[in-house]
Design a protein around this motif. Structure first.
Motif, mmCIF file in Angstrom:
data_model
loop_
_atom_site.group_PDB
_atom_site.id
_atom_site.type_symbol
_atom_site.label_atom_id
_atom_site.label_comp_id
_atom_site.label_asym_id
_atom_site.label_seq_id
_atom_site.Cartn_x
_atom_site.Cartn_y
_atom_site.Cartn_z
ATOM 1 N N MET A 118 -0.331 -6.715 -40.070
ATOM 2 C CA MET A 118 0.314 -7.308 -38.904
ATOM 3 C C MET A 118 0.926 -6.228 -38.016
ATOM 4 O O MET A 118 0.853 -6.320 -36.804
ATOM 5 C CB MET A 118 1.365 -8.314 -39.379
ATOM 6 N N LYS A 119 1.528 -5.206 -38.650
ATOM 7 C CA LYS A 119 2.147 -4.156 -37.858
ATOM 8 C C LYS A 119 1.111 -3.339 -37.100
ATOM 9 O O LYS A 119 1.376 -2.880 -35.994
ATOM 10 C CB LYS A 119 3.013 -3.247 -38.735
ATOM 11 N N SER A 120 -0.068 -3.168 -37.679
ATOM 12 C CA SER A 120 -1.134 -2.433 -36.993
ATOM 13 C C SER A 120 -1.556 -3.190 -35.728
ATOM 14 O O SER A 120 -1.733 -2.587 -34.671
ATOM 15 C CB SER A 120 -2.323 -2.247 -37.928
ATOM 16 N N LEU A 121 -1.713 -4.497 -35.842
ATOM 17 C CA LEU A 121 -2.065 -5.307 -34.677
ATOM 18 C C LEU A 121 -0.964 -5.228 -33.626
ATOM 19 O O LEU A 121 -1.235 -5.060 -32.433
ATOM 20 C CB LEU A 121 -2.306 -6.766 -35.094
ATOM 21 N N ALA A 122 0.272 -5.324 -34.056
ATOM 22 C CA ALA A 122 1.401 -5.239 -33.123
ATOM 23 C C ALA A 122 1.425 -3.890 -32.420
ATOM 24 O O ALA A 122 1.677 -3.817 -31.211
ATOM 25 C CB ALA A 122 2.724 -5.483 -33.859
ATOM 26 N N GLN A 123 1.133 -2.814 -33.156
ATOM 27 C CA GLN A 123 1.112 -1.480 -32.543
ATOM 28 C C GLN A 123 0.035 -1.394 -31.465
ATOM 29 O O GLN A 123 0.271 -0.876 -30.386
ATOM 30 C CB GLN A 123 0.871 -0.403 -33.619
ATOM 31 N N HIS A 124 -1.134 -1.921 -31.762
ATOM 32 C CA HIS A 124 -2.214 -1.887 -30.778
ATOM 33 C C HIS A 124 -1.901 -2.769 -29.572
ATOM 34 O O HIS A 124 -2.176 -2.392 -28.436
ATOM 35 C CB HIS A 124 -3.540 -2.277 -31.424
ATOM 36 N N LEU A 125 -1.322 -3.920 -29.822
ATOM 37 C CA LEU A 125 -0.950 -4.811 -28.709
ATOM 38 C C LEU A 125 0.133 -4.189 -27.839
ATOM 39 O O LEU A 125 0.114 -4.349 -26.620
ATOM 40 C CB LEU A 125 -0.478 -6.165 -29.236
ATOM 41 N N LEU A 126 1.046 -3.471 -28.458
ATOM 42 C CA LEU A 126 2.142 -2.853 -27.717
ATOM 43 C C LEU A 126 1.632 -1.800 -26.730
ATOM 44 O O LEU A 126 2.273 -1.518 -25.725
ATOM 45 C CB LEU A 126 3.151 -2.242 -28.691
ATOM 46 N N TRP A 127 0.476 -1.239 -26.999
ATOM 47 C CA TRP A 127 -0.128 -0.289 -26.062
ATOM 48 C C TRP A 127 -1.141 -0.981 -25.158
ATOM 49 O O TRP A 127 -1.178 -0.743 -23.963
ATOM 50 C CB TRP A 127 -0.820 0.851 -26.818
ATOM 51 N N GLU A 163 0.534 -13.048 -16.678
ATOM 52 C CA GLU A 163 1.598 -12.061 -16.880
ATOM 53 C C GLU A 163 2.661 -12.587 -17.840
ATOM 54 O O GLU A 163 3.167 -11.848 -18.684
ATOM 55 C CB GLU A 163 2.268 -11.703 -15.551
ATOM 56 N N SER A 164 3.002 -13.859 -17.703
ATOM 57 C CA SER A 164 4.009 -14.455 -18.587
ATOM 58 C C SER A 164 3.531 -14.471 -20.028
ATOM 59 O O SER A 164 4.309 -14.184 -20.954
ATOM 60 C CB SER A 164 4.346 -15.872 -18.120
ATOM 61 N N VAL A 165 2.258 -14.782 -20.238
ATOM 62 C CA VAL A 165 1.692 -14.764 -21.587
ATOM 63 C C VAL A 165 1.698 -13.337 -22.139
ATOM 64 O O VAL A 165 2.069 -13.103 -23.293
ATOM 65 C CB VAL A 165 0.266 -15.364 -21.589
ATOM 66 N N LEU A 166 1.301 -12.373 -21.309
ATOM 67 C CA LEU A 166 1.296 -10.975 -21.740
ATOM 68 C C LEU A 166 2.712 -10.485 -22.055
ATOM 69 O O LEU A 166 2.917 -9.758 -23.034
ATOM 70 C CB LEU A 166 0.636 -10.090 -20.684
ATOM 71 N N ALA A 167 3.681 -10.892 -21.252
ATOM 72 C CA ALA A 167 5.072 -10.518 -21.512
ATOM 73 C C ALA A 167 5.532 -11.082 -22.850
ATOM 74 O O ALA A 167 6.206 -10.389 -23.630
ATOM 75 C CB ALA A 167 5.968 -11.007 -20.376
ATOM 76 N N ALA A 168 5.167 -12.318 -23.135
ATOM 77 C CA ALA A 168 5.531 -12.921 -24.419
ATOM 78 C C ALA A 168 4.866 -12.172 -25.576
ATOM 79 O O ALA A 168 5.508 -11.919 -26.606
ATOM 80 C CB ALA A 168 5.141 -14.396 -24.442
ATOM 81 N N LEU A 169 3.597 -11.798 -25.413
ATOM 82 C CA LEU A 169 2.899 -11.012 -26.433
ATOM 83 C C LEU A 169 3.593 -9.673 -26.683
ATOM 84 O O LEU A 169 3.710 -9.229 -27.828
ATOM 85 C CB LEU A 169 1.460 -10.742 -26.008
ATOM 86 N N LEU A 170 4.041 -9.053 -25.599
ATOM 87 C CA LEU A 170 4.772 -7.784 -25.725
ATOM 88 C C LEU A 170 6.044 -7.954 -26.544
ATOM 89 O O LEU A 170 6.328 -7.156 -27.434
ATOM 90 C CB LEU A 170 5.150 -7.254 -24.344
ATOM 91 N N VAL A 171 6.787 -8.970 -26.211
ATOM 92 C CA VAL A 171 8.061 -9.204 -26.909
ATOM 93 C C VAL A 171 7.813 -9.493 -28.389
ATOM 94 O O VAL A 171 8.478 -8.918 -29.257
ATOM 95 C CB VAL A 171 8.859 -10.334 -26.229
#
Length: 141
Positions: free
Chosen positions: A1-10, A57-65
């Protein structure tokens, strides 16, 4: 899960950045230069396009958070993410409503002077671009 989060964060800031650059700085000004596009038609198209952009953008912002909450990155990532999400929030809650009301009036046939609200939106878009680049750099794997 953390690997996916790291990739999404970039990846998410880069995707968001590309969308903002393509729509706000390319499509929006060019549509009014196309042959046969009236102000009313351009406004109608712009409203649809920006409503869709702001939804994505709102969906992407939520994904970032969510990615940041899962990953718990360094403070710089949080700062850039907060700036980008904050700018989007100001655009949606403060700047867009008067622009929408104004475009309603223009579409109803009123002849209004040029809007200064668009300049605020553009300035916020420039700031958001900077924030998204900063976020992508600080979050890079």
């Amino acid at each position: 899960m953390k690997s996916l989060a790291q990739h999404l964060l970039w990846f998410v800031p880069m995707l968001w950045l590309g969308m903002v650059l393509a729509i706000s700085f390319l499509e929006a000004p060019l549509k009014f230069r196309a042959p046969g596009v009236t102000t009313e038609l351009g406004l109608g198209i712009g409203r649809l396009v920006f409503r869709a952009l702001n939804t994505v953008e709102s969906v992407l912002a939520a994904l970032l958070v969510v990615s940041a909450v899962v990953l718990r990155p360094a403070g710089g990532v949080w700062t850039w993410a907060a700036v980008a999400v904050g700018i989007l929030t100001v655009q949606l809650a403060v700047v867009r409503p008067p622009l929408s009301r104004r475009s309603d009036r223009v579409l109803a046939g009123e002849d209004l002077p040029r809007s200064t609200g668009h300049y605020w939106y553009i300035a916020l878009e420039v700031a958001k671009v900077i924030a998204l680049i900063g976020l992508a750099i600080t979050a890079a794997p």
